[in-house]
Scaffold this motif. Structure first.
Motif, PDB file in Angstrom:
ATOM      1  N   ASP A 139      -4.475  33.021  18.947  1.00 26.41           N
ATOM      2  CA  ASP A 139      -5.390  32.764  17.837  1.00 26.41           C
ATOM      3  C   ASP A 139      -4.634  32.965  16.533  1.00 26.41           C
ATOM      4  O   ASP A 139      -3.508  33.448  16.529  1.00 26.41           O
ATOM      5  N   ARG A 171     -11.978  38.469  16.668  1.00 25.32           N
ATOM      6  CA  ARG A 171     -10.896  37.693  17.285  1.00 25.32           C
ATOM      7  C   ARG A 171     -10.152  38.522  18.327  1.00 25.32           C
ATOM      8  O   ARG A 171      -9.704  38.023  19.346  1.00 25.32           O
ATOM      9  N   ARG A 192     -11.459  40.987  20.121  1.00 25.40           N
ATOM     10  CA  ARG A 192     -12.313  41.089  21.317  1.00 25.40           C
ATOM     11  C   ARG A 192     -12.215  39.817  22.161  1.00 25.40           C
ATOM     12  O   ARG A 192     -12.117  39.877  23.390  1.00 25.40           O
ATOM     13  N   THR A 193     -12.250  38.655  21.489  1.00 22.46           N
ATOM     14  CA  THR A 193     -12.163  37.386  22.220  1.00 22.46           C
ATOM     15  C   THR A 193     -10.841  37.279  22.968  1.00 22.46           C
ATOM     16  O   THR A 193     -10.807  36.937  24.150  1.00 22.46           O
ATOM     17  N   ARG A 211     -10.728  39.598  25.920  1.00 22.66           N
ATOM     18  CA  ARG A 211     -11.613  39.126  26.988  1.00 22.66           C
ATOM     19  C   ARG A 211     -10.936  38.005  27.767  1.00 22.66           C
ATOM     20  O   ARG A 211     -11.012  37.942  28.985  1.00 22.66           O
ATOM     21  N   HIS A 212     -10.275  37.120  27.031  1.00 25.69           N
ATOM     22  CA  HIS A 212      -9.601  36.006  27.694  1.00 25.69           C
ATOM     23  C   HIS A 212      -8.446  36.471  28.552  1.00 25.69           C
ATOM     24  O   HIS A 212      -8.129  35.867  29.567  1.00 25.69           O
ATOM     25  N   GLY A 227     -13.088  37.107  32.405  1.00 23.33           N
ATOM     26  CA  GLY A 227     -13.659  36.367  31.300  1.00 23.33           C
ATOM     27  C   GLY A 227     -14.365  35.104  31.755  1.00 23.33           C
ATOM     28  O   GLY A 227     -14.956  35.045  32.821  1.00 23.33           O
ATOM     29  N   THR A 231     -13.675  29.060  25.764  1.00 26.33           N
ATOM     30  CA  THR A 231     -14.633  29.352  24.696  1.00 26.33           C
ATOM     31  C   THR A 231     -14.075  30.379  23.723  1.00 26.33           C
ATOM     32  O   THR A 231     -13.412  31.335  24.123  1.00 26.33           O
ATOM     33  N   GLY A 232     -14.327  30.140  22.443  1.00 19.96           N
ATOM     34  CA  GLY A 232     -13.893  31.087  21.424  1.00 19.96           C
ATOM     35  C   GLY A 232     -12.461  30.895  20.973  1.00 19.96           C
ATOM     36  O   GLY A 232     -12.033  31.499  20.005  1.00 19.96           O
ATOM     37  N   ARG A 233     -11.706  30.076  21.681  1.00 16.91           N
ATOM     38  CA  ARG A 233     -10.294  29.886  21.335  1.00 16.91           C
ATOM     39  C   ARG A 233     -10.067  28.522  20.713  1.00 16.91           C
ATOM     40  O   ARG A 233     -10.677  27.538  21.124  1.00 16.91           O
ATOM     41  N   ARG A 266     -12.606  24.323  18.702  1.00 15.23           N
ATOM     42  CA  ARG A 266     -12.931  25.611  19.293  1.00 15.23           C
ATOM     43  C   ARG A 266     -14.371  25.549  19.777  1.00 15.23           C
ATOM     44  O   ARG A 266     -15.268  25.174  19.015  1.00 15.23           O
ATOM     45  N   GLU A 278     -18.574  30.789  21.494  1.00 14.88           N
ATOM     46  CA  GLU A 278     -18.535  31.788  22.566  1.00 14.88           C
ATOM     47  C   GLU A 278     -19.825  31.733  23.361  1.00 14.88           C
ATOM     48  O   GLU A 278     -20.875  31.377  22.842  1.00 14.88           O
TER      49      GLU A 278
END
Ligand code: CA
Length: 235
Positions: free
Chosen positions: A100, A114, A116-117, A120-121, A126, A175-177, A230, A233
């Motif tokens: 990211d 960011r 946390r995302t 998680r990934h 995840g 997701t989120g990336r 992107r 989430e």
């Protein structure tokens, strides 16, 4: 005993470094710091942090070079935090393997979100694990059924072309990336494919027309201008 995630902050500006350390420490992260690329390289190898926050403008080597070195042997999450705000800089960092990219000045909440995302990934528990277990992804009213290759919004089936489905399915697995245009094109049409962002843009316009209530203000797939897309989430 509580196990805290260990974050390596690579930043040569002492003021910014102190702010980051304060934010991370109060949010219960264990923090290491490095003020140069070489020091970062050593710490990454000796301490195996759970995540690296990386400034690109370092006194001894460019942050991009550090990303490439780390990616040579590790998939540990790397989030770039840089004053370089050009699209080309973001693309270069993401394509080098960064997870990211945050532009300075940044807000503490954005930084933490960011992190946390990315963490998680990095854990297979995840999104992909969720998809593997259920065969589905839900983001708000959007549902992608990976087994049946079907998409629905608010329970209503959406008819996508094979390419539109592939693009949405790929974003859904991340997701989120941010996925760069190039990364999406290579993934869909194979390595070495001539990049043609225009085809991607046309497909995305069609996808949005089909899944978004208001394509001009998307709630499922966001554009990172000049960089890529992107997906929101999971909620
Ligand atoms: Ca710097």
């Amino acid at each position: 005993m509580e196990v805290r995630d260990k974050i390596l902050v690579v930043e040569d500006d002492a003021g910014i470094c102190n702010v980051m350390v304060a934010v991370l420490s109060t949010n219960r992260y264990e923090v290491l710091t490095a003020a140069s690329g070489r020091q970062a390289d050593t710490l990454v190898r000796s301490h195996c942090p759970d995540l690296v926050l990386l400034d690109l403008g370092l006194p001894d080597l460019d942050g991009l070079e550090l990303i490439r070195r780390v990616r040579g042997w590790s998939g540990m999450p790397i989030v770039v935090v840089s004053a370089r705000s050009q699209e080309a800089d973001k693309v270069a960092a993401l394509d080098a393997g960064a997870d990211d990219y945050i532009v300075k000045p940044f807000g503490a909440e954005e930084l933490l979100a960011r992190i946390r995302t990315a963490l998680r990934h990095a854990r297979s528990a995840g999104v992909s694990a969720e998809i593997a277990r259920t065969g589905r992804l839900r983001v708000g009213g959007l549902e992608i059924d990976y087994d049946k290759r079907q998409v629905a919004v608010d329970g209503q089936p959406v008819h996508l072309t094979p390419n539109e489905y592939k693009i949405l399915a790929l974003l859904g697995k991340n997701t989120g990336r941010v996925l760069t245009y190039d990364a999406i094109i290579q993934e869909l049409w194979g390595p070495g494919t001539q990049s043609d962002n225009q085809i991607l843009r046309v497909n995305m316009a069609n996808i949005r027309r089909k899944i978004e209530k208001n394509p001009a203000e998307p709630q499922y797939v966001f554009t990172e201008a000049g960089v890529g897309y992107r997906m929101a989430e999971e909620k």
